[in-house]
Design a protein around this motif. Structure first.
Motif, PDB file in Angstrom:
ATOM      1  N   GLY A   1       0.803  -1.210   0.000  1.00  0.00           N
ATOM      2  CA  GLY A   1       0.000   0.000   0.000  1.00  0.00           C
ATOM      3  C   GLY A   1       0.833   1.255   0.000  1.00  0.00           C
ATOM      4  N   VAL A   2       0.221   2.357   0.448  1.00  0.00           N
ATOM      5  CA  VAL A   2       0.897   3.655   0.500  1.00  0.00           C
ATOM      6  C   VAL A   2       1.835   3.682   1.702  1.00  0.00           C
ATOM      7  N   PRO A   3       3.098   4.075   1.529  1.00  0.00           N
ATOM      8  CA  PRO A   3       4.037   4.078   2.657  1.00  0.00           C
ATOM      9  C   PRO A   3       3.528   4.877   3.844  1.00  0.00           C
ATOM     10  N   ALA A   4       3.684   4.288   5.021  1.00  0.00           N
ATOM     11  CA  ALA A   4       3.252   4.904   6.272  1.00  0.00           C
ATOM     12  C   ALA A   4       4.265   4.568   7.353  1.00  0.00           C
ATOM     13  N   LEU A   5       4.207   5.291   8.448  1.00  0.00           N
ATOM     14  CA  LEU A   5       5.146   5.092   9.556  1.00  0.00           C
ATOM     15  C   LEU A   5       4.536   4.168  10.605  1.00  0.00           C
ATOM     16  N   PRO A   6       5.203   3.060  10.939  1.00  0.00           N
ATOM     17  CA  PRO A   6       4.668   2.187  11.987  1.00  0.00           C
ATOM     18  C   PRO A   6       4.837   2.757  13.388  1.00  0.00           C
ATOM     19  N   ALA A   7       5.765   3.704  13.554  1.00  0.00           N
ATOM     20  CA  ALA A   7       6.001   4.386  14.822  1.00  0.00           C
ATOM     21  C   ALA A   7       6.577   5.757  14.496  1.00  0.00           C
ATOM     22  N   PRO A   8       6.477   6.729  15.400  1.00  0.00           N
ATOM     23  CA  PRO A   8       6.939   8.084  15.080  1.00  0.00           C
ATOM     24  C   PRO A   8       8.423   8.188  14.748  1.00  0.00           C
ATOM     25  N   ASN A   9       9.219   7.225  15.236  1.00  0.00           N
ATOM     26  CA  ASN A   9      10.667   7.274  14.993  1.00  0.00           C
ATOM     27  C   ASN A   9      11.164   6.073  14.194  1.00  0.00           C
ATOM     28  N   ILE A  10      10.264   5.350  13.536  1.00  0.00           N
ATOM     29  CA  ILE A  10      10.644   4.158  12.766  1.00  0.00           C
ATOM     30  C   ILE A  10      10.000   4.216  11.387  1.00  0.00           C
ATOM     31  N   ALA A  11      10.803   3.953  10.356  1.00  0.00           N
ATOM     32  CA  ALA A  11      10.290   3.849   8.989  1.00  0.00           C
ATOM     33  C   ALA A  11      10.738   2.522   8.402  1.00  0.00           C
ATOM     34  N   CYS A  12       9.789   1.764   7.867  1.00  0.00           N
ATOM     35  CA  CYS A  12      10.108   0.578   7.079  1.00  0.00           C
ATOM     36  C   CYS A  12       9.984   0.963   5.611  1.00  0.00           C
ATOM     37  N   LEU A  13      11.016   0.659   4.826  1.00  0.00           N
ATOM     38  CA  LEU A  13      11.065   1.105   3.428  1.00  0.00           C
ATOM     39  C   LEU A  13      10.933  -0.036   2.438  1.00  0.00           C
ATOM     40  N   ASP A  14      10.610  -1.238   2.906  1.00  0.00           N
ATOM     41  CA  ASP A  14      10.370  -2.353   1.988  1.00  0.00           C
ATOM     42  C   ASP A  14       8.891  -2.406   1.650  1.00  0.00           C
ATOM     43  N   TYR A  15       8.547  -2.004   0.431  1.00  0.00           N
ATOM     44  CA  TYR A  15       7.164  -2.018  -0.030  1.00  0.00           C
ATOM     45  C   TYR A  15       7.004  -2.929  -1.245  1.00  0.00           C
ATOM     46  N   SER A  16       7.620  -4.118  -1.125  1.00  0.00           N
ATOM     47  CA  SER A  16       7.358  -5.213  -2.062  1.00  0.00           C
ATOM     48  C   SER A  16       7.599  -4.804  -3.509  1.00  0.00           C
ATOM     49  N   ALA A  17       8.717  -4.126  -3.759  1.00  0.00           N
ATOM     50  CA  ALA A  17       9.002  -3.635  -5.110  1.00  0.00           C
ATOM     51  C   ALA A  17       8.961  -4.752  -6.139  1.00  0.00           C
TER      52      ALA A  17
END
Length: 334
Positions: free
Chosen positions: A275-291
């Motif tokens: 889906g559309v990238p979102a933050l799982p926590a305010p200080n954590i970003a996951c950047l794997d979006y199943s390219a």
């Protein structure tokens, strides 16, 4: 905050998995341009979150783009589980270990690496050189107030690892030791590049979107007081039935680590988000979006902020039709 080296910020890029042409196009979108075979930005640097290889159509291109940038000082990189898999798959066990390969050549393991080996088949010397480069990739980074790891930041484990390996790079002895599931090397590589997996109840399995049958699920590490499976599950595959409400056992909770909101910004890949990238926590970003599953190749433009901002995600969709894939300037791989 001011960055080291006089740059303005970092562009963190999620799991590429052989989508090399899309990687080139994403770098162009981020303002990087090729000069002397290297993508460069006048004021920023890239950070790759690992998993450059396997599955995709342009694996050699993806590796070459990232490696050229890293070796020219235009990017950093951390090791993903697929780079570690390749190293272990390609290395014979020590004589006393009682196995043939550090990562056995099972049908499952063969399938995962098949596309990579096929694309390097006519370039065996290049593949050996790439494997040597993988050994130089650190497992984690701390840069200008941010942290980067492929799957999980386990502070006590990392502290112990860095005491022995301050560069965060493994050596051949460490790689060999990882063949033993009871070893410290195995624990480090498993946790940092694969994260925490919790086993499903007996007789229950998941038919995963990548075609594998799984008897475990991926658990995250930013729930302060998790009580159920649903509090920690972090993967696109839904848990069967009502398992999300199943209470975590004491031993399962003990296996989980915790990364709190007071900690520095942390960037991850690995988890096959959708889906559309979102933050799982305010200080954590996951950047794997199943390219590689025709999802998104995602970057985050970090400028030193302690609280991350979802508006700073940048991405390109990966098209299904190979002929419509973005075509950046080609790199002469040969």
């Amino acid at each position: 905050m001011s960055m080291s080296g006089g740059i303005e910020g970092y562009d963190l890029i999620g799991d590429v998995h052989g989508c090399g042409a899309t990687l080139g196009a994403l770098l162009e979108k981020l303002g990087y341009h090729r000069q002397d075979g290297v993508y460069r930005h006048p004021r920023r640097k890239a950070v790759f979150l690992g998993d450059l290889i396997d599955r995709g159509p342009r694996i050699r291109l993806a590796v070459t783009i990232a490696r050229n940038m890293v070796e020219a000082g235009e990017a950093h990189i951390v090791m993903g589980n697929h780079e570690f898999n390749a190293l272990a798959y390609s290395r014979r066990c020590p004589a006393e270990a009682g196995c043939q390969w550090l990562r056995e050549h099972t049908p499952r393991h063969n399938r995962i690496i098949r596309e990579t080996l096929e694309q390097y088949r006519d370039h065996p010397g290049e593949w050996e050189d790439v494997l040597a480069w993988f050994m130089e990739i650190p497992l984690l980074l701390e840069l200008d107030g941010m942290r980067v790891v492929h799957a999980c930041w386990d502070a006590p484990l990392i502290e112990r690892f860095l005491a022995a390996y301050p560069s965060a790079r493994i050596d051949e002895a460490f790689l060999d030791a990882s063949a033993d599931p009871d070893s410290f090397a195995f624990r480090v590589l498993e946790r940092l590049t694969r994260g925490t997996h919790l086993r499903l109840p007996e007789g229950i399995e998941i038919q995963s979107g990548d075609g594998f049958t799984r008897r475990t699920f991926r658990a995250h590490f930013w729930a302060r007081h998790p009580r159920t499976y649903g509090d920690v599950v972090f993967q696109p595959d839904n848990l069967p039935g009502d398992l999300e409400s199943r209470p975590l056992s004491a031993s399962e909770r003990q296996r989980l680590t915790y990364y709190g909101p007071e900690q520095p910004p942390l960037f991850l890949g690995h988890y096959w988000c959708e889906g559309v990238p979102a933050l799982p926590a305010p200080n954590i970003a996951c950047l794997d979006y199943s390219a590689v599953k025709y999802g998104r190749l995602v970057a985050y433009r970090w400028d030193g902020e302690a609280r991350l901002d979802a508006d700073k995600f940048v991405w390109l969709r990966v098209p299904r039709d190979e002929r419509s894939r973005p075509r950046p300037w080609e790199i002469d791989l040969d």
